[in-house]
Design a protein around this motif. Structure first.
Motif, short mmCIF file in Angstrom:
data_model
loop_
_atom_site.label_atom_id
_atom_site.label_comp_id
_atom_site.label_asym_id
_atom_site.label_seq_id
_atom_site.Cartn_x
_atom_site.Cartn_y
_atom_site.Cartn_z
N THR A 79 -22.82 41.92 7.95
CA THR A 79 -21.45 42.30 7.62
C THR A 79 -21.05 43.68 8.14
OG1 THR A 79 -22.10 43.17 5.44
CG2 THR A 79 -21.46 40.85 5.56
N HIS A 80 -21.93 44.35 8.88
CA HIS A 80 -21.53 45.64 9.48
C HIS A 80 -22.53 46.06 10.55
CE1 HIS A 80 -19.70 49.56 9.90
NE2 HIS A 80 -20.85 50.15 9.65
N ILE A 81 -22.06 46.13 11.79
CA ILE A 81 -22.91 46.51 12.92
C ILE A 81 -22.01 47.02 14.05
CG2 ILE A 81 -22.93 44.13 13.82
CD1 ILE A 81 -25.84 44.66 14.73
N HIS A 82 -22.55 47.94 14.87
CA HIS A 82 -21.81 48.54 15.99
C HIS A 82 -22.45 48.12 17.30
CE1 HIS A 82 -19.76 51.86 13.55
NE2 HIS A 82 -20.68 51.43 12.71
N PHE A 83 -21.77 47.28 18.07
CA PHE A 83 -22.41 46.86 19.32
C PHE A 83 -22.53 47.97 20.35
CE2 PHE A 83 -18.75 45.73 22.16
CZ PHE A 83 -19.35 45.84 23.42
N PRO A 84 -21.61 48.94 20.44
CA PRO A 84 -21.77 49.99 21.45
C PRO A 84 -22.92 50.96 21.15
CG PRO A 84 -19.49 49.83 20.71
CD PRO A 84 -20.32 49.06 19.75
N ALA A 294 -20.04 46.27 2.55
CA ALA A 294 -21.21 45.99 3.39
C ALA A 294 -22.30 46.99 3.01
CB ALA A 294 -20.86 46.11 4.86
N PHE A 295 -23.38 46.49 2.44
CA PHE A 295 -24.52 47.29 2.00
C PHE A 295 -25.46 47.47 3.18
CE2 PHE A 295 -28.72 46.72 -0.56
CZ PHE A 295 -29.03 48.07 -0.42
N CYS A 296 -25.69 48.73 3.58
CA CYS A 296 -26.45 49.04 4.80
C CYS A 296 -27.64 49.93 4.48
CB CYS A 296 -25.54 49.71 5.82
SG CYS A 296 -24.03 48.78 6.20
N VAL A 318 -17.69 42.93 -7.57
CA VAL A 318 -17.22 43.28 -6.24
C VAL A 318 -18.08 42.54 -5.22
CG1 VAL A 318 -16.97 45.14 -4.55
CG2 VAL A 318 -16.35 45.53 -6.95
N LYS A 319 -17.46 41.90 -4.27
CA LYS A 319 -18.18 41.15 -3.23
C LYS A 319 -19.02 42.10 -2.38
CE LYS A 319 -14.49 39.57 -1.28
NZ LYS A 319 -13.50 38.83 -0.46
N VAL A 320 -20.20 41.65 -1.98
CA VAL A 320 -21.06 42.49 -1.15
C VAL A 320 -21.86 41.61 -0.20
CG1 VAL A 320 -22.98 42.50 -2.82
CG2 VAL A 320 -22.78 44.35 -1.17
N GLY A 321 -22.03 42.10 1.03
CA GLY A 321 -22.90 41.47 2.00
C GLY A 321 -23.84 42.50 2.57
N LEU A 322 -24.79 42.04 3.36
CA LEU A 322 -25.80 42.91 3.94
C LEU A 322 -25.40 43.30 5.36
CD1 LEU A 322 -28.73 43.84 3.05
CD2 LEU A 322 -29.55 42.06 4.59
N GLY A 323 -25.61 44.57 5.72
CA GLY A 323 -25.32 45.03 7.07
C GLY A 323 -26.48 45.80 7.67
#
Length: 442
Positions: A79-84, A294-296, A318-323
């Motif tokens: 749910t959270h990542i930076h491709f550059p 997004a939990f990172c 609260v909704k949460v996903g893994l990043g």
């Protein structure tokens, strides 16, 4: 790529979570483990799922791929990542604000070159597949061509990605700044070009409040109002110095989240990365607006940002996903990220069970992205994204797995010790998009 998607039949040991839940304690009741199962796909969707005994006759005319000793899981969702930032992963020695200036901004300048963006995008997508990640919410750069490069790379595999051009008109190098007007115009054009085309989805992407003026955030809010089904993806309350900076830049707002909320950027498709140091009012706003976190854990540890209170997401509903948050996160692997998540909870005196961890990386993450009707488990009608895990990828894993007491124990060992070596195959839309035998080609 051909638009015809062939049917497929997969036999093996399947594990998933059947339904979304409101409390962690309810997850075990929703666990579905089929020791000898069959999954049949048609046109990229799950057509039938159940035991091999009940369904083998349905696969009579199909070539069945059999994985008798592996574990088949729903595709992992990031749910959270930076491709550059792929090429600057593991950069030494800074906390958030210094790290941006020292490493991130110089790296992102290179993405003005479309050919360069294409090269990194292709590598990035292959890394996702190699690590069992089948859907991701992704930061690009300020350059529209970086978005084109990423969606083009994903389309080659029919992969579902959510991404967007960064909005940033201050407190960054001039070469990486846009304007409120260009941010709006470029983002609107990209929404029209990519959102809802195939499996692509668009996210309005202000980097974080300090790098956008009030005028730019207002334009972002206007975009969201005009396109309510697109996403919002940004950062929130990662670092104490960052929070203090936001309060100095936006003194008229009650708190950091209120900056985004004021400009219409909260909602059911708004995902805020990190949220390590939220105030009570911010927790309430996230709940009231159906926004997601997004939990990172990997990047929170790497940058020294703090320990995320995962237990509180259940308490506050609260909704949460893994990043993974590559490149401040130090691995593309969601298995590795779950390892870090477990330790972050341990440091706070809390536990993260294997089944809860699986939920946050699959169906819970799909819910955070408002995609739980399409992704996250093996329910009939959902998109057929799944992974085949080799539980014994190393000698020590084999030793540990031979002593596993049950499937939960086996899953926990996989999450604590696993990485890309455990991903034997990744299927996108029912088709094998990655096989471990090919790993050295990438």
């Amino acid at each position: 790529m051909s638009s015809v998607i062939a049917p497929s039949a997969i036999r093996g040991r399947f594990l998933d979570i059947q339904s979304t839940v409101d409390q962690a304690a309810a997850i075990p009741e929703q666990v579905r483990f089929i020791e000898d199962g069959l999954l049949i796909t048609q046109d990229g969707k799950i057509q039938w799922f159940g035991t091999w005994q009940a369904g083998q006759h349905l696969a009579a005319d199909l070539q069945v791929e059999h994985y008798p000793d592996q574990l088949i899981l729903p595709g992992l969702i990031d749910t959270h990542i930076h491709f550059p930032q792929t090429e600057m992963i593991g950069a030494y020695g800074e906390q958030l604000l210094e790290w941006l200036n020292t490493y991130t901004f110089p790296t992102e300048m290179q993405f003005e070159d479309k050919a360069y963006a294409d090269q990194i995008a292709a590598f990035f997508v292959q890394e996702l597949l190699k690590n069992g990640t089948t859907t991701a919410l992704v930061f690009c750069t300020v350059h529209p061509q970086s978005v084109d490069a990423l969606f083009e790379a994903a389309e080659r595999h029919h992969m579902r990605l959510i991404a967007g051009k960064v909005l940033m008109d201050r407190h960054a190098p001039e070469a990486l700044c846009d304007t409120p007007e260009s941010a709006y115009t470029d983002s609107k054009a990209l929404i029209q070009k990519w959102h809802g085309k195939g499996r692509n989805l668009y996210a309005i992407t202000p980097r974080f409040a300090p790098t956008s003026t009030a005028a730019q955030l207002a334009q972002a809010g206007q975009l969201k109002a005009e396109h309510p089904d697109v996403y919002v993806h940004t950062h929130l309350s990662e670092n104490q110095n960052e929070i203090a900076w936001v309060k100095s830049l936006f003194p008229e707002q009650k708190n950091y989240l209120d900056v985004y909320h004021h400009y219409g950027l909260t909602g059911s498709r708004s995902v805020f990365a990190h949220c390590v140091h939220l105030e009570e009012q911010e927790w309430q706003c996230l709940h009231d607006t159906d926004s997601a976190i997004a939990f990172c854990p990997s990047s929170n540890l790497f940058l020294g940002s703090g320990l995320f209170p995962l237990k509180k997401t259940w308490e506050k509903q609260v909704k949460v996903g893994l990043g993974t948050d590559v490149g401040a996160g130090t691995a593309f692997s969601q298995l590795d990220t779950l390892n870090q998540a477990y330790k972050v909870q341990q440091l706070q005196g809390d536990k993260l069970s294997a089944f809860e961890a699986l939920y946050h990386a699959t169906l819970g993450a799909a819910k955070a992205l408002d995609l739980h009707e399409k992704l996250g488990n093996f329910n009939v009608g959902k998109e057929a994204d799944f992974i085949v895990c080799n539980l014994k990828a190393t000698a020590v894993q084999a030793l540990r797995q031979d002593r596993a007491k049950n499937i939960e124990d086996a899953l926990f060992a996989l999450m604590m010790m696993g990485d890309d070596r455990n991903i034997q195959a990744t299927y996108i839309y029912g088709q094998k998009a990655y096989a471990q035998a090919d790993r050295n080609q990438y």
